[in-house]
Design an enzyme around this catalytic site. Structure first.
Site, PDB file in Angstrom:
ATOM      1  CD  GLU A  92      -2.805   1.262   2.529  1.00  0.00           C
ATOM      2  OE1 GLU A  92      -3.267   2.499   2.789  1.00  0.00           O
ATOM      3  OE2 GLU A  92      -3.048  -0.009   3.290  1.00  0.00           O
ATOM      4  CG  ASP A  93       1.537   2.877   3.461  1.00  0.00           C
ATOM      5  OD1 ASP A  93       0.673   3.140   2.557  1.00  0.00           O
ATOM      6  OD2 ASP A  93       1.625   2.797   4.496  1.00  0.00           O
TER       7      ASP A  93
END
Length: 759
Positions: A92-93
């Site tokens: 996600e990051d």
């Protein structure tokens, strides 16, 4: 003299310390798998290199903290769980993708990380009813693949809540509402009671710091006295249990601040009226085949010394909760006539209660569940979440119903077991069986007795629905049903029925009007609406289609216009005023624009006070944007919590302006007063409120029973401090037991009570 500077934290040392503590907590993990754990740690550390959290700490400390919660607090001590906790934010990051995870750590880890990764595709988001609801649905759908997805997600949420103080206020409120709405109930449903309690406590602390700190201070001031009482009570328990020869230990705990607050709200009590702020737990060491018998022996012995409250006995040993929770709960009258909650369980039961899902969910080697009870529950959840007729919001609402700790199990005439939320009615059961059965229901036979549709079902009831072809849903049914599915089916049927009536009404109008060469676009239409005193054409067609207007009157109107007659100006102005009132939907509780200071660059024409919680200046508040109108809620309001969980993009920061900005504005509030029903009591109360405090009273309701009275006083005040002053004054009256704020009344439907239109 130079100022003393704080030494810079040695984050690298802290990272290694936390990592080692995780490894030490995994004594049964083989060395080869620990090597994979080390590899995942290094992978995550490199992926998040150079990124800090809002607190200033290196980001890697977050996945490390999540892994430690998973291992030490949730009891999942397998390598896959730890690896996935380390990697849960990588896709996600960072720039890494799921294919990278699969290549490095295999398909099982990739599947779990996929479940933990939020949806972020813009094209897909445009089609969603709610990004948050869709994220919930995706996370929850993975339960059937691997429950560890949800456990790691709960650990992630718990650590985020523990570090929430660094967030902006609006982000903080969104997180607290999501936590109370879905994550805490989910933890409860999975048997993670300690996690559930801490999530609730942190959410309450950050959303309502003033109330939290007030209750906390009162608990601390009373803690020494309360502990002395607990010790005295436990001493009596030990004394009567010792002759039985049973091996046991006794624990005590203070109840959470949030649970105390909920009880104060539910029962309208002040803190001083809450006596059971602590609970006692008796834990037995016994053989598996003696567990139930020994628990009841303990109950029998201690209830012989301290009188039990028969209404408060809960037997979750004979029939455990769906999440596996087993315990015997009772409430005993202790010394000084104080009620004390006592829980009786075995060491095994206590482990399940503490660790929940991790303590008794068993996996095969490929990660597949073996627990039949939970497999059935998961199948139900998947059916809900994959139902194509439910959008994301509806699916999450229905899922939330299946988190209820007190579900009711009833049976069809053929013996099939049906699960419904607590307090469900016969009509809920009908819609659970089939939509058409719900639509045509007229009553039921419950245990062979004919009952009405609003009859509440009890565990073990056998239910047979009675139907009729002439029956159809009524608006009043919405007040009967409990489940989201039944409500949506009824609303859908009412919408379709209304559209049919409007269509029929339009056909009737055109049939009559076209005889005179007139259609719905004719210049007469505005005057026609005024003539029939209707706010718009749909309402006119609906009245016509439901035969509240006779078509002959259309001919009468057209004939008048043909003769050149005009509608009286007074009548026309009255109609326009009525139309305006209809459009504004009873916004008599509105506040002037400069009364509230809202978020940066907000251009707001009107703010509306929510009737469900009646916020006052001094309350922590937030706003919900609905088509340019802002509905103001207290941050503790249950409706606000629900809306924040599913409509976070509608949140607007809000705070009260100073009194100088609006010195003459007053707000409707209510107080509840309970005491002895003595002659002249009402006069004394009105004298204090109206004459001494000079407050306007709008309405008073008084009930009296068995020498006690309960009064609800609706009055206008400027803020919470003025309301508190009048409550403090009332409390000092002889024969008054307590006075507290009351916000349970919602005066009618409309924008205030439903600020965000649901899809």
């Amino acid at each position: 003299m130079s100022a003393i500077t704080e030494p810079k934290p040695d984050y690298e040392k802290e990272i290694q310390r936390v990592y080692r503590s995780i490894i030490h907590a995994l004594p049964n993990v083989p060395r080869s798998e620990k090597a994979n754990i080390r590899r995942a740690f290094e992978f995550a550390k490199e992926a998040h290199e150079g990124v800090n959290r809002k607190s200033g700490e290196p980001y890697i400390l977050h996945p490390l903290a999540v892994a430690k919660i998973v291992v030490s607090e949730m009891g999942l001590q397998d390598a896959t769980s730890v690896i996935c906790a380390f990697l849960h934010d990588v896709v996600e990051d960072t720039n890494f993708e799921l294919t990278d995870i699969k290549r490095e750590f295999g398909p099982k880890v990739m599947a779990i990380i996929d479940g933990l990764t939020k949806i972020s595709e813009p094209a897909l988001l445009d089609q969603m009813d709610s990004k948050q609801a869709e994220n919930f649905r995706k996370i929850l759908l993975t339960i059937s693949d691997d429950v560890r997805v949800v456990i790691i997600k709960l650990a992630d949420r718990l650590h985020n809540m523990r570090t929430l103080g660094a967030m902006r206020r609006e982000k903080m409120l969104r997180n607290t509402s999501e936590t109370l709405y879905i994550y805490a109930p989910l933890a409860h449903r999975l048997g993670l009671y300690e996690i559930k309690t801490e999530l609730e406590e942190l959410a309450f602390k950050y959303s309502n710091p003033a109330i939290y700190n007030e209750i906390e201070a009162k608990l601390k001031s009373n803690q020494k006295q309360a502990q002395a009482y607990i010790n005295r009570f436990i001493k009596g328990i030990r004394k009567v249990l010792k002759p039985t020869g049973l091996k046991f230990k006794v624990k005590s705990r203070f109840k959470s601040i949030y649970s105390i607050y909920l009880k104060m709200q539910r029962k309208g009590l002040a803190f001083e009226e809450i006596y059971d702020t602590y609970a006692i737990r008796i834990i037995l060491e016994t053989r598996p085949d003696k567990e139930r018998e020994d628990c009841w022996v303990v109950y029998s012995v201690i209830s012989g010394k301290y009188s039990p409250n028969p209404k408060r006995l809960r037997d979750w040993i004979t029939v455990p909760k769906d999440n596996g929770y087993e315990s015997l709960h009772t409430t005993l009258m202790g010394p000084n006539q104080q009620w004390v909650e006592v829980q009786i369980r075995t060491t095994r039961m206590d482990q399940v209660a503490e660790k929940g899902v991790a303590a008794h969910w068993k996996y095969k080697e490929d990660g597949e569940l073996q627990d039949e009870t939970f497999i059935q529950w998961i199948a139900q959840i998947r059916d809900i979440l994959e139902n194509p007729s439910l959008n994301a919001l509806e699916a999450v609402r229905e899922f939330k119903e299946h988190l209820a700790p007190e579900d009711v199990f009833v049976f069809t005439p053929k013996g099939e077991m049906i699960r419904l939320p607590n307090e469900s009615t016969v009509l809920d059961f009908a819609y659970k069986i089939h939509t058409q059965i719900g639509h045509s229901a007229i009553g039921a036979k419950v245990n062979n007795q004919v009952v009405k549709l609003d009859t509440r079902l009890r565990p073990g009831d056998q239910v047979e629905i009675l139907t009729s072809r002439k029956s159809h849903p009524h608006k009043s049914w919405l007040r009967i049903v409990k489940t989201a599915r039944a409500q949506e089916n009824i609303r859908g049927a009412l919408r379709r029925e209304r559209l049919d009536v409007i269509k029929q009404g339009k056909l009737l109008f055109l049939w009559r009007a076209r005889q005179y060469g007139i259609d719905e676009n004719h210049e007469y239409m505005k005057e026609l609406l005024a003539y029939f005193f209707m706010p718009n054409m749909d309402e006119f067609y609906y009245a016509l289609g439901s035969h509240r207007i006779n078509t002959k009157r259309i001919s009468e109107f057209i004939q008048l216009k043909k003769e050149g007659k005009e509608i009286d100006n007074k009548y026309l102005s009255d109609w326009e005023a009525q139309k305006k009132r209809f459009d504004e939907r009873l916004q008599e509780m509105g506040v002037e624009p400069d009364m509230l200071i809202l978020g940066i660059d907000q251009t707001i024409e009107k703010q509306v006070i929510a009737k469900c919680c009646k916020p006052l200046p001094g309350d922590d508040i937030l706003g919900f944007n609905q088509n340019g109108k802002i509905v103001i809620h207290r941050t503790t309001c249950e409706k606000a919590i629900s809306l924040m969980s599913t409509h976070s993009s509608n949140i607007i920061r809000a705070k009260w302006a100073t009194h100088e900005a609006q010195p003459n504005v007053e707000f409707l509030a209510a107080i509840k007063v309970v005491g002895l029903d003595k002659q002249g009591m009402l006069n004394d109360l009105i004298r204090i409120i109206s004459l001494q405090k000079k407050l306007n009273i709008r309405k008073v309701t008084i009930e009296s029973q068995d020498g006690m009275f309960e009064g609800i006083f609706h009055l206008f005040v400027r803020d919470t401090s003025e309301l508190q002053e009048v409550m403090d004054k009332v409390k000092k009256l002889d024969n008054v037991y307590y006075s507290s704020r009351y916000a349970a009344e919602a005066e009618g439907e409309g924008l205030e009570s439903n600020p965000v239109q649901e899809p």
